[in-house]
Scaffold this active site. Structure first.
Site, PDB file in Angstrom:
ATOM      1  N   GLU A  46       4.745   3.282  -0.222  1.00 58.44           N
ATOM      2  CA  GLU A  46       5.840   4.183  -0.599  1.00 58.44           C
ATOM      3  C   GLU A  46       5.631   5.586  -0.028  1.00 58.44           C
ATOM      4  O   GLU A  46       6.550   6.387   0.007  1.00 58.44           O
ATOM      5  CB  GLU A  46       6.005   4.235  -2.125  1.00 58.44           C
ATOM      6  CG  GLU A  46       4.784   4.691  -2.911  1.00 58.44           C
ATOM      7  CD  GLU A  46       3.789   3.560  -3.221  1.00 58.44           C
ATOM      8  OE1 GLU A  46       3.515   2.729  -2.338  1.00 58.44           O
ATOM      9  OE2 GLU A  46       3.278   3.534  -4.353  1.00 58.44           O
ATOM     10  N   PHE A 100      -0.913   3.181   3.187  1.00 58.14           N
ATOM     11  CA  PHE A 100      -0.242   4.337   3.793  1.00 58.14           C
ATOM     12  C   PHE A 100      -0.766   4.677   5.182  1.00 58.14           C
ATOM     13  O   PHE A 100      -0.073   5.328   5.961  1.00 58.14           O
ATOM     14  CB  PHE A 100      -0.351   5.573   2.868  1.00 58.14           C
ATOM     15  CG  PHE A 100      -1.708   6.243   2.874  1.00 58.14           C
ATOM     16  CD1 PHE A 100      -2.092   7.070   3.922  1.00 58.14           C
ATOM     17  CD2 PHE A 100      -2.599   6.063   1.821  1.00 58.14           C
ATOM     18  CE1 PHE A 100      -3.335   7.698   3.933  1.00 58.14           C
ATOM     19  CE2 PHE A 100      -3.844   6.693   1.818  1.00 58.14           C
ATOM     20  CZ  PHE A 100      -4.208   7.500   2.880  1.00 58.14           C
ATOM     21  N   GLU A 122     -15.546   5.275  -1.844  1.00 60.98           N
ATOM     22  CA  GLU A 122     -14.868   5.601  -0.588  1.00 60.98           C
ATOM     23  C   GLU A 122     -14.186   6.957  -0.778  1.00 60.98           C
ATOM     24  O   GLU A 122     -13.449   7.154  -1.751  1.00 60.98           O
ATOM     25  CB  GLU A 122     -13.814   4.523  -0.298  1.00 60.98           C
ATOM     26  CG  GLU A 122     -13.015   4.774   0.965  1.00 60.98           C
ATOM     27  CD  GLU A 122     -11.904   3.729   1.175  1.00 60.98           C
ATOM     28  OE1 GLU A 122     -11.187   3.416   0.207  1.00 60.98           O
ATOM     29  OE2 GLU A 122     -11.759   3.255   2.314  1.00 60.98           O
ATOM     30  N   CYS A 150      -9.695   2.826   7.572  1.00 63.62           N
ATOM     31  CA  CYS A 150     -10.653   1.955   6.883  1.00 63.62           C
ATOM     32  C   CYS A 150     -11.837   1.641   7.785  1.00 63.62           C
ATOM     33  O   CYS A 150     -12.831   1.110   7.330  1.00 63.62           O
ATOM     34  CB  CYS A 150      -9.981   0.678   6.415  1.00 63.62           C
ATOM     35  SG  CYS A 150      -9.472  -0.323   7.795  1.00 63.62           S
ATOM     36  N   SER A 207      -6.459  -0.422  -1.183  1.00 67.56           N
ATOM     37  CA  SER A 207      -7.742  -0.059  -1.782  1.00 67.56           C
ATOM     38  C   SER A 207      -8.340  -1.264  -2.521  1.00 67.56           C
ATOM     39  O   SER A 207      -7.625  -2.194  -2.894  1.00 67.56           O
ATOM     40  CB  SER A 207      -7.541   1.115  -2.731  1.00 67.56           C
ATOM     41  OG  SER A 207      -6.531   0.799  -3.658  1.00 67.56           O
ATOM     42  N   LYS A 242       6.472  -5.048   2.171  1.00 63.86           N
ATOM     43  CA  LYS A 242       6.572  -3.984   1.171  1.00 63.86           C
ATOM     44  C   LYS A 242       5.614  -2.891   1.627  1.00 63.86           C
ATOM     45  O   LYS A 242       4.424  -2.921   1.335  1.00 63.86           O
ATOM     46  CB  LYS A 242       6.185  -4.529  -0.209  1.00 63.86           C
ATOM     47  CG  LYS A 242       6.770  -3.795  -1.397  1.00 63.86           C
ATOM     48  CD  LYS A 242       6.400  -2.326  -1.474  1.00 63.86           C
ATOM     49  CE  LYS A 242       4.981  -2.080  -1.894  1.00 63.86           C
ATOM     50  NZ  LYS A 242       4.562  -0.659  -1.691  1.00 63.86           N
TER      51      LYS A 242
HETATM   52  P1  NAD Z   1      -3.295   1.440  -2.224  1.00 68.51           P
HETATM   53  O1  NAD Z   1      -4.166   0.337  -2.695  1.00 68.51           O
HETATM   54  O2  NAD Z   1      -3.039   2.583  -3.112  1.00 68.51           O
HETATM   55  O3  NAD Z   1      -1.842   0.859  -1.832  1.00 68.51           O
HETATM   56  C1  NAD Z   1      -1.693  -0.250  -0.983  1.00 68.51           C
HETATM   57  C2  NAD Z   1      -0.392  -0.958  -1.338  1.00 68.51           C
HETATM   58  O4  NAD Z   1      -0.483  -1.443  -2.676  1.00 68.51           O
HETATM   59  C3  NAD Z   1       0.832  -0.074  -1.277  1.00 68.51           C
HETATM   60  O5  NAD Z   1       1.887  -0.796  -0.695  1.00 68.51           O
HETATM   61  C4  NAD Z   1       1.113   0.250  -2.731  1.00 68.51           C
HETATM   62  O6  NAD Z   1       2.484   0.441  -3.011  1.00 68.51           O
HETATM   63  C5  NAD Z   1       0.628  -0.989  -3.446  1.00 68.51           C
HETATM   64  N1  NAD Z   1       0.129  -0.717  -4.806  1.00 68.51           N
HETATM   65  C6  NAD Z   1      -0.302   0.474  -5.297  1.00 68.51           C
HETATM   66  N2  NAD Z   1      -0.704   0.322  -6.579  1.00 68.51           N
HETATM   67  C7  NAD Z   1      -0.536  -0.979  -6.890  1.00 68.51           C
HETATM   68  C8  NAD Z   1      -0.788  -1.748  -8.072  1.00 68.51           C
HETATM   69  N3  NAD Z   1      -1.312  -1.211  -9.169  1.00 68.51           N
HETATM   70  N4  NAD Z   1      -0.490  -3.067  -8.044  1.00 68.51           N
HETATM   71  C9  NAD Z   1       0.023  -3.632  -6.933  1.00 68.51           C
HETATM   72  N5  NAD Z   1       0.278  -2.951  -5.786  1.00 68.51           N
HETATM   73  C10 NAD Z   1      -0.007  -1.636  -5.765  1.00 68.51           C
HETATM   74  O7  NAD Z   1      -3.908   1.909  -0.826  1.00 68.51           O
HETATM   75  P2  NAD Z   1      -3.480   3.181   0.042  1.00 68.51           P
HETATM   76  O8  NAD Z   1      -3.952   4.398  -0.657  1.00 68.51           O
HETATM   77  O9  NAD Z   1      -2.072   3.078   0.457  1.00 68.51           O
HETATM   78  O10 NAD Z   1      -4.354   2.932   1.361  1.00 68.51           O
HETATM   79  C11 NAD Z   1      -5.669   3.376   1.525  1.00 68.51           C
HETATM   80  C12 NAD Z   1      -6.671   2.297   1.213  1.00 68.51           C
HETATM   81  O11 NAD Z   1      -6.425   1.162   2.044  1.00 68.51           O
HETATM   82  C13 NAD Z   1      -8.094   2.712   1.496  1.00 68.51           C
HETATM   83  O12 NAD Z   1      -8.920   2.219   0.466  1.00 68.51           O
HETATM   84  C14 NAD Z   1      -8.416   2.023   2.822  1.00 68.51           C
HETATM   85  O13 NAD Z   1      -9.779   1.773   3.049  1.00 68.51           O
HETATM   86  C15 NAD Z   1      -7.656   0.756   2.656  1.00 68.51           C
HETATM   87  N6  NAD Z   1      -7.387   0.128   3.935  1.00 68.51           N
HETATM   88  C16 NAD Z   1      -8.058  -1.037   4.216  1.00 68.51           C
HETATM   89  C17 NAD Z   1      -7.865  -1.656   5.434  1.00 68.51           C
HETATM   90  C18 NAD Z   1      -8.578  -2.937   5.741  1.00 68.51           C
HETATM   91  O14 NAD Z   1      -8.130  -3.671   6.608  1.00 68.51           O
HETATM   92  N7  NAD Z   1      -9.672  -3.249   5.064  1.00 68.51           N
HETATM   93  C19 NAD Z   1      -6.980  -1.115   6.367  1.00 68.51           C
HETATM   94  C20 NAD Z   1      -6.302   0.075   6.041  1.00 68.51           C
HETATM   95  C21 NAD Z   1      -6.516   0.683   4.811  1.00 68.51           C
END
Ligand code: NAD
Length: 497
Positions: free
Chosen positions: A176, A149, A383, A281, A226, A173
């Protein structure tokens, strides 16, 4: 209210699953859009459209692909403010910050426009009589990009830019919670002359992600999100025979040495810990101060600034911080502040009481400083992803290094010091992927590459730069003989003579 549709084959297609997600404006709490959640059948349909577009796109000359990417880059610049407004309205980061985040994505498209040079193979002539060897970098096919997000334009562009220009077709994708930019980016790609079906965007949640991983036509999965989900996406992709890069969460330490310019360190922390409400991140979430005096000076400098952060609705100019992305995420962050207190840390500034008049339904939270944090605390191990700085006090540089090295995350780390030898030791030996020296958020530019270590990234290749090019291509090596001399049969292991 705005209704998003899937963008497949260059046009909008209504979702048919009957499942959808709500998108909110975090500044007001108002529901602004609905995004469809694709079923597995809808995902498979999108993948077959991308697969149909693949052979022609892969065979399109590298110069033509580069020109389309250059036109796309120009359109992204033209619509940077529009994309940033979408970022601001769906994510909540303040508009100037959103503009910067979009720019960092555009820079990847700009870099990708140099693909005729980047996608060159290798050539060795006359390795034996009449024998030459050369290698090519071929696209993979349909590739999937799953994004978080917090960077609704930048991260889709990390993936789409490199994947498309190397000759792949793409299914994005987006999160959401913040899907709007990905749809707009796909429209701009078509406007730039990109063929329909090369860049497709589907709305969805984990069902869509699983369907992408399980579809045999999808050859690679690029994921950012995450850690728990990154790890599971990586494992499932590997089990399905796919190439995968999966970036996860972070806990980024900044070591503040006794000789550091405290004002410069505090300036760095203000932007790095509280910018984008800590939802980056590469945010600095822990300051490890070497010496009590360093910690006391740093806190004295930070406290009034954190208490007076300019917080407000994300589209208002001149602010430092907007709201958090959702009500649930705000509650998660406040839960960690409570936990930190219960674990025995000191809340020097507690942002939970912050209220913004006229925006009581927005997801605002003030900045917090938590002092006397220890490694055993769960609030340190996890985190938090909010506008919170944790402070640790250590006696020696080596102890500070141990904290950064022992932490399971390994995305970014930085040091503030005047001592070149200490800085060099830090950069050389810290177990972290992206390192800053007197730089608080060391996000590599588009011509380097982005990726953490340990639990912050799974898979072999980083995002964008030459690493991105390697991820989205596979090497084919050709050995050819054009010689008039007969060589006769040879039953031994082929050895070139
Ligand atoms: P998230 O893991 O909740 O979601 C990421 C994506 O995965 C979304 O598109 C979501 O729809 C999908 N998703 C959610 N649940 C899922 C499941 N059970 N199975 C498969 N797909 C699923 O992450 P978020 O809350 O959108 O973003 C924040 C996180 O992203 C933080 O932990 C942040 O540190 C990390 N982040 C990492 C980087 C990096 O490059 N290391 C960059 C930006 C953000």
């Amino acid at each position: 209210m705005n209704i998003y549709n899937h963008y497949i084959g260059g046009k909008y297609v209504e979702g048919t699953s009957g499942r959808f997600g709500n998108v909110f404006n975090p500044s007001t709490g108002e529901k602004t859009s609905q995004v469809p959640f694709a079923s597995a059948a809808e995902v498979d349909q999108a993948v077959s459209v991308a697969q149909a577009a693949f052979p022609e796109w892969a065979a399109t000359s590298v110069l033509k692909r580069a020109r389309i990417m250059a036109r796309f880059t120009q359109l992204l610049y033209d619509y940077q403010k529009q994309l940033a407004t979408l970022v601001s309205n769906e994510h909540g980061k303040v508009i100037e910050d959103a503009m910067g985040s979009v720019l960092r994505g555009i820079e990847v498209a700009e870099f990708a426009s140099g693909v005729p040079h980047l996608q060159k193979g290798e050539y060795s002539d006359n390795v034996a009589s009449g024998v030459d060897i050369y290698s090519m970098r071929k696209p993979l096919g349909v590739v999937a990009g799953i994004t978080p997000f917090n960077f609704p334009a930048m991260i889709p562009l990390w993936m789409a830019g490199m994947a498309i220009v190397t000759g792949n077709t793409v299914i994005l994708k987006p999160s959401e919670k913040t899907p709007g930019c990905a749809f707009r980016i796909a429209e701009l790609f078509l406007e730039a002359g990109g063929p329909p079906g090369v860049l497709n965007v589907i709305g969805g949640d984990k069902e869509a992600v699983n369907a992408l991983i399980e579809n045999p036509l999808v050859k690679a999965v690029s994921f950012v999100g995450s850690t728990a989900i990154a790890k599971s996406v990586y494992e499932k992709s590997a089990a399905n025979g796919k190439r995968c890069q999966a970036m996860g969460g972070a806990k980024n330490h900044m070591i503040v040495m006794p000789d550091a310019d405290i004002n410069a360190a505090a300036d760095g922390i203000m932007g790095a810990a509280y910018g984008s409400a800590g939802e980056r991140c590469m945010a600095i979430s822990v300051a490890v101060c070497v010496g009590d005096e360093t910690a006391d000076k740093l806190i004295a400098n930070l406290k009034p600034r954190v208490e007076n952060l300019k917080i407000g609705p994300s589209m208002k100019e001149g602010l430092e911080m907007g709201p958090l992305v959702t009500k649930e995420h705000r509650e998660r962050v406040t839960g960690y502040l409570q936990l930190a207190k219960e674990e025995g840390a000191t809340l020097v500034v507690d942002g939970r009481d912050f209220v913004l008049d006229g925006y009581e339904d927005g997801y605002f939270l003030g900045g917090s400083i938590i002092d006397r944090v220890t490694p055993q605390m769960k609030s340190y191990q996890d985190e938090i992803f909010g506008p919170t700085l944790q402070i640790m006090r250590v006696g020696r540089f080596e102890d500070a290094m141990d904290f950064a090295n022992d932490h399971p995350y390994g995305n970014g780390a930085s040091i503030f010091t005047q001592n070149g030898s200490v800085a060099r030791t830090f950069a050389d030996t810290v177990e972290i992927g992206m390192v800053g020296i007197n730089v608080p958020i060391p996000v590599p530019l588009a011509f380097y590459s982005f990726g953490g270590w340990k639990n912050s990234a799974f898979g072999d290749h980083n995002q964008y730069g030459m690493e991105g090019l390697r991820f989205y291509t596979k090497v084919k090596t050709v050995t050819s003989r054009w010689s008039k001399d007969a060589i006769g049969p040879d039953f031994m292991m082929p050895v070139l003579k």
